[in-house]
Design an enzyme around this catalytic site. Structure first.
Site, mmCIF file in Angstrom:
data_model
loop_
_atom_site.group_PDB
_atom_site.id
_atom_site.type_symbol
_atom_site.label_atom_id
_atom_site.label_comp_id
_atom_site.label_asym_id
_atom_site.label_seq_id
_atom_site.Cartn_x
_atom_site.Cartn_y
_atom_site.Cartn_z
ATOM 1 N N PHE A 71 -5.914 -5.281 34.504
ATOM 2 C CA PHE A 71 -5.171 -4.678 33.384
ATOM 3 C C PHE A 71 -5.628 -5.180 32.027
ATOM 4 O O PHE A 71 -5.402 -4.515 31.023
ATOM 5 C CB PHE A 71 -3.665 -4.949 33.549
ATOM 6 N N LYS B 126 -11.358 2.604 40.176
ATOM 7 C CA LYS B 126 -9.910 2.457 40.398
ATOM 8 C C LYS B 126 -9.444 1.452 39.345
ATOM 9 O O LYS B 126 -9.524 0.246 39.534
ATOM 10 C CB LYS B 126 -9.642 1.948 41.813
ATOM 11 N N GLU C 215 -3.386 0.017 37.437
ATOM 12 C CA GLU C 215 -2.300 0.996 37.348
ATOM 13 C C GLU C 215 -1.366 0.679 36.178
ATOM 14 O O GLU C 215 -0.506 1.485 35.832
ATOM 15 C CB GLU C 215 -1.521 1.048 38.674
ATOM 16 N N SER D 220 -7.762 -10.982 39.794
ATOM 17 C CA SER D 220 -7.325 -12.356 40.065
ATOM 18 C C SER D 220 -8.066 -12.930 41.278
ATOM 19 O O SER D 220 -8.573 -12.179 42.127
ATOM 20 C CB SER D 220 -5.822 -12.354 40.313
ATOM 21 N N CYS E 129 -9.643 -13.281 30.502
ATOM 22 C CA CYS E 129 -10.216 -14.135 31.540
ATOM 23 C C CYS E 129 -11.043 -15.251 30.931
ATOM 24 O O CYS E 129 -11.376 -16.218 31.594
ATOM 25 C CB CYS E 129 -11.083 -13.305 32.467
ATOM 26 N N GLU F 128 -3.571 -20.562 37.300
ATOM 27 C CA GLU F 128 -3.939 -19.659 36.204
ATOM 28 C C GLU F 128 -2.647 -19.001 35.727
ATOM 29 O O GLU F 128 -2.020 -18.245 36.480
ATOM 30 C CB GLU F 128 -4.921 -18.583 36.665
HETATM 31 P P1 NAD Z 1 -5.109 -8.195 39.909
HETATM 32 O O1 NAD Z 1 -5.970 -8.993 40.818
HETATM 33 O O2 NAD Z 1 -3.650 -8.186 40.147
HETATM 34 O O3 NAD Z 1 -5.562 -6.642 39.951
HETATM 35 C C1 NAD Z 1 -6.907 -6.264 39.773
HETATM 36 C C2 NAD Z 1 -7.139 -4.924 40.453
HETATM 37 O O4 NAD Z 1 -6.929 -5.069 41.862
HETATM 38 C C3 NAD Z 1 -6.186 -3.828 39.990
HETATM 39 O O5 NAD Z 1 -6.892 -2.618 39.920
HETATM 40 C C4 NAD Z 1 -5.124 -3.795 41.071
HETATM 41 O O6 NAD Z 1 -4.547 -2.519 41.253
HETATM 42 C C5 NAD Z 1 -5.900 -4.191 42.305
HETATM 43 N N1 NAD Z 1 -5.094 -4.955 43.267
HETATM 44 C C6 NAD Z 1 -3.985 -5.700 43.023
HETATM 45 N N2 NAD Z 1 -3.554 -6.277 44.153
HETATM 46 C C7 NAD Z 1 -4.384 -5.897 45.138
HETATM 47 C C8 NAD Z 1 -4.456 -6.169 46.525
HETATM 48 N N3 NAD Z 1 -3.585 -6.955 47.128
HETATM 49 N N4 NAD Z 1 -5.472 -5.614 47.227
HETATM 50 C C9 NAD Z 1 -6.381 -4.828 46.630
HETATM 51 N N5 NAD Z 1 -6.352 -4.529 45.313
HETATM 52 C C10 NAD Z 1 -5.370 -5.054 44.569
HETATM 53 O O7 NAD Z 1 -5.466 -8.655 38.419
HETATM 54 P P2 NAD Z 1 -4.734 -8.233 37.073
HETATM 55 O O8 NAD Z 1 -3.415 -8.907 37.014
HETATM 56 O O9 NAD Z 1 -4.814 -6.785 36.865
HETATM 57 O O10 NAD Z 1 -5.728 -8.898 35.993
HETATM 58 C C11 NAD Z 1 -5.654 -10.234 35.594
HETATM 59 C C12 NAD Z 1 -6.564 -11.105 36.422
HETATM 60 O O11 NAD Z 1 -7.920 -10.653 36.311
HETATM 61 C C13 NAD Z 1 -6.582 -12.552 35.927
HETATM 62 O O12 NAD Z 1 -6.604 -13.388 37.054
HETATM 63 C C14 NAD Z 1 -7.883 -12.656 35.158
HETATM 64 O O13 NAD Z 1 -8.435 -13.950 35.061
HETATM 65 C C15 NAD Z 1 -8.764 -11.756 35.971
HETATM 66 N N6 NAD Z 1 -9.916 -11.288 35.192
HETATM 67 C C16 NAD Z 1 -11.124 -11.837 35.475
HETATM 68 C C17 NAD Z 1 -12.224 -11.460 34.748
HETATM 69 C C18 NAD Z 1 -13.566 -12.070 35.019
HETATM 70 O O14 NAD Z 1 -14.531 -11.597 34.443
HETATM 71 N N7 NAD Z 1 -13.695 -13.070 35.872
HETATM 72 C C19 NAD Z 1 -12.107 -10.489 33.742
HETATM 73 C C20 NAD Z 1 -10.855 -9.941 33.485
HETATM 74 C C21 NAD Z 1 -9.758 -10.354 34.230
#
Ligand code: NAD
Length: 497
Positions: free
Chosen positions: A149, A173, A176, A226, A281, A382
């Site tokens: 997000f 994808k 959401e 994450s 991130c 985190e």
């Molecule tokens: P998230 O892991 O909750 O979601 C990321 C994506 O995965 C979304 O599209 C979500 O719909 C999907 N998703 C969520 N749960 C899932 C599951 N159980 N199985 C499969 N898909 C699933 O992350 P978020 O809260 O949207 O974003 C924040 C996180 O992203 C933080 O941990 C941040 O550090 C990380 N991030 C990392 C980088 C990087 O370059 N390393 C960059 C941006 C964000």
């Protein structure tokens, strides 16, 4: 109420067989939209549209692909304000910050415009008598991208422009929580001349992701999110035989040496910890104060943090927006109690912040926690919000040891006036991206972005030359054109003379 639908085969496709998600305005707490979720059959429709488009797109001349990318670049520039407004409305970050995000994504489009050069192979003449060798890189097929997000425009743009430039087709994808920007990016790509089906967007949750990860026609998966989800996506996609890169969470350390300019370091820490409400991130969440700098540094950061103005995305005087959802705001704020219970000192507590225009917005002001130790949850977890923890250490060796023991390894920065300390930090810090007097060392698009340890599962970073490598596979060709009399056939393994 806005209805957000999928983008498949070059057109908007409505349908919520996988349910619906609510989209909020984080500054007011109001529900502003509803996003359709795809189920397995709808994902199948998108992947098949991409698979069909791959047959012709993978043979489109490189110059033609570059021409479309140049046109796309121009359209994104022309629609920058509109895209930034979409991001800000659903994510909550300030409009200026959202513009910066689109601009950083645009850099990858610009890098991808050079695809004719980037895909040049190698050629060696006469590797053996009358034999030449050359190499080429070919696209993989359908690539799936799953994104978080916090950068609803930039992170998808880390992926799809380069994947498509390399000759792949793409199914995105997006998160959401803020899905609108990705659909607009797809529409603009289509307007730039991209054939239908080359770039598709499906919305959804874990079920939608699972359908992508297990789809037999998906060749590769780029994931950013994450750490627990990155790890599970890496495992599931790997099990299904796909090429996968999965970027995870972070706990980025900023080390401040006694010889650093404390005013410069305090400014940098405030901007890196609280910009975008800490939902980056590469945000600095652990400040490592070396030697005797802590008292003065904490005082300088506290003074700045207390004067930061929190407000809605379109308030030109605001410096920090709300968090993305009420649930996330609750989770982040809970760490202040956790920190106090564990014996840390809460120096600045942002929980009382109020914004007149949005009493129900997901607000949390800047928070500063001092005397944090590595065993505390506020350090280990985190948090992904505007909470900066200060850890005090004796010397640079202790700071490097702290970094080495931390499971994350995205970015790390050192603030110092010493070239020797900076050089040692650059060589020994266990993170994928290092800043020297730069708190958020996000590489430009012609370098690659990625972390170490639990911040990246897989071998290859995103964009830059690593991105080209991820989205293509290598082929080596050995050529011989016999002329004249041939030697007698030999069954021995050929030698190279
Ligand atoms: P998230 O892991 O909750 O979601 C990321 C994506 O995965 C979304 O599209 C979500 O719909 C999907 N998703 C969520 N749960 C899932 C599951 N159980 N199985 C499969 N898909 C699933 O992350 P978020 O809260 O949207 O974003 C924040 C996180 O992203 C933080 O941990 C941040 O550090 C990380 N991030 C990392 C980088 C990087 O370059 N390393 C960059 C941006 C964000």
């Amino acid at each position: 109420m806005k209805q957000i639908s999928h983008w498949i085969g070059g057109r908007r496709v409505q349908g919520a067989p996988g349910g619906r998600g609510e989209v909020f305005d984080p500054a007011t707490g109001a529900v502003t939209g509803s996003v359709d979720f795809a189920d397995g059959p709808l994902v199948d429709q998108a992947v098949l549209a991409a698979a069909e488009a791959f047959t012709s797109w993978s043979t489109v001349p490189l110059i033609r692909r570059a021409t479309i990318l140049f046109a796309y670049r121009q359209l994104v520039v022309e629609h920058l304000d509109e895209l930034a407004a979409l991001v800000a409305a659903e994510h909550g970050k300030l409009v200026a910050d959202a513009k910066g995000e689109v601009q950083r994504g645009l850099e990858v489009v610009e890098f991808a415009c050079g695809i004719p050069h980037l895909l040049k192979g190698e050629h060696s003449v006469q590797v053996s008598t009358g034999i030449d060798s050359h190499s080429l890189r070919q696209p993989l097929g359908v690539v799936a991208g799953i994104t978080p997000f916090n950068f609803p425009a930039m992170v998808p743009m880390w992926m799809f422009p380069l994947a498509v430039a390399c000759g792949n087709t793409f199914v995105l994808k997006p998160s959401e929580k803020d899905p609108s920007a990705s659909v607009r990016l797809a529409e603009l790509f289509s307007e730039a001349g991209l054939p239908d089906g080359v770039f598709n967007v499906v919305h959804g949750d874990a079920t939608t992701v699972h359908a992508l990860l297990t789809h037999p026609r998906v060749a590769a998966v780029s994931f950013v999110g994450s750490t627990p989800v990155a790890k599970s996506v890496h495992e599931a996609a790997g099990r299904a035989g796909k090429r996968v890169q999965a970027l995870g969470g972070a706990k980025n350390h900023m080390v401040v040496m006694p010889d650093a300019d404390l005013e410069v370091a305090a400014d940098a820490a405030v901007s890196a910890a609280y910009g975008s409400a800490g939902e980056r991130c590469m945000a600095v969440s652990a400040l490592v104060a070396v030697g005797g700098v802590a008292d003065d540094l904490v005082a300088a950061i506290a003074k700045r943090a207390q004067s930061l103005r929190v407000g809605p995305a379109d308030d030109p005087d605001a410096e920090m927006g709300p968090l993305v959802t009420a649930e996330h705001r609750r989770r982040v704020a809970s760490y202040l109690d956790v920190a106090a219970e564990e014996g840390a000192e809460v120096v600045v507590d942002g929980r009382g912040v109020q914004v007149a225009d949005g009493p129900d917005g997901f607000w949390l002001g800047p928070c500063l926690v001092d005397r944090v130790t590595p065993s505390m949850r506020v350090y280990r977890d985190e948090i992904f919000g505007p909470v900066l923890s200060v850890v005090r250490v004796e010397n640079l060796s202790d700071a490097l040891e702290l970094l080495a023991r931390n499971p994350y390894g995205n970015g790390a920065a050192i603030f110092t006036g010493s070239g020797a300390a900076a050089r040692r930090f650059e060589l020994e810090a266990t993170a994928g991206m290092i800043g020297v007097n730069v708190a958020i060392p996000v590489p430009v698009a012609f370098y690659s972005f990625g972390g170490w340890k639990d911040s990246l599962f897989g071998d290859v970073h995103v964009h830059g030359l690593e991105g080209v490598r991820f989205y293509t596979r290598a082929k080596a060709v050995t050529t011989r054109w016999p002329s004249g009399p041939e030697p007698a056939p030999s069954l021995s393994f050929p030698s190279t003379d």
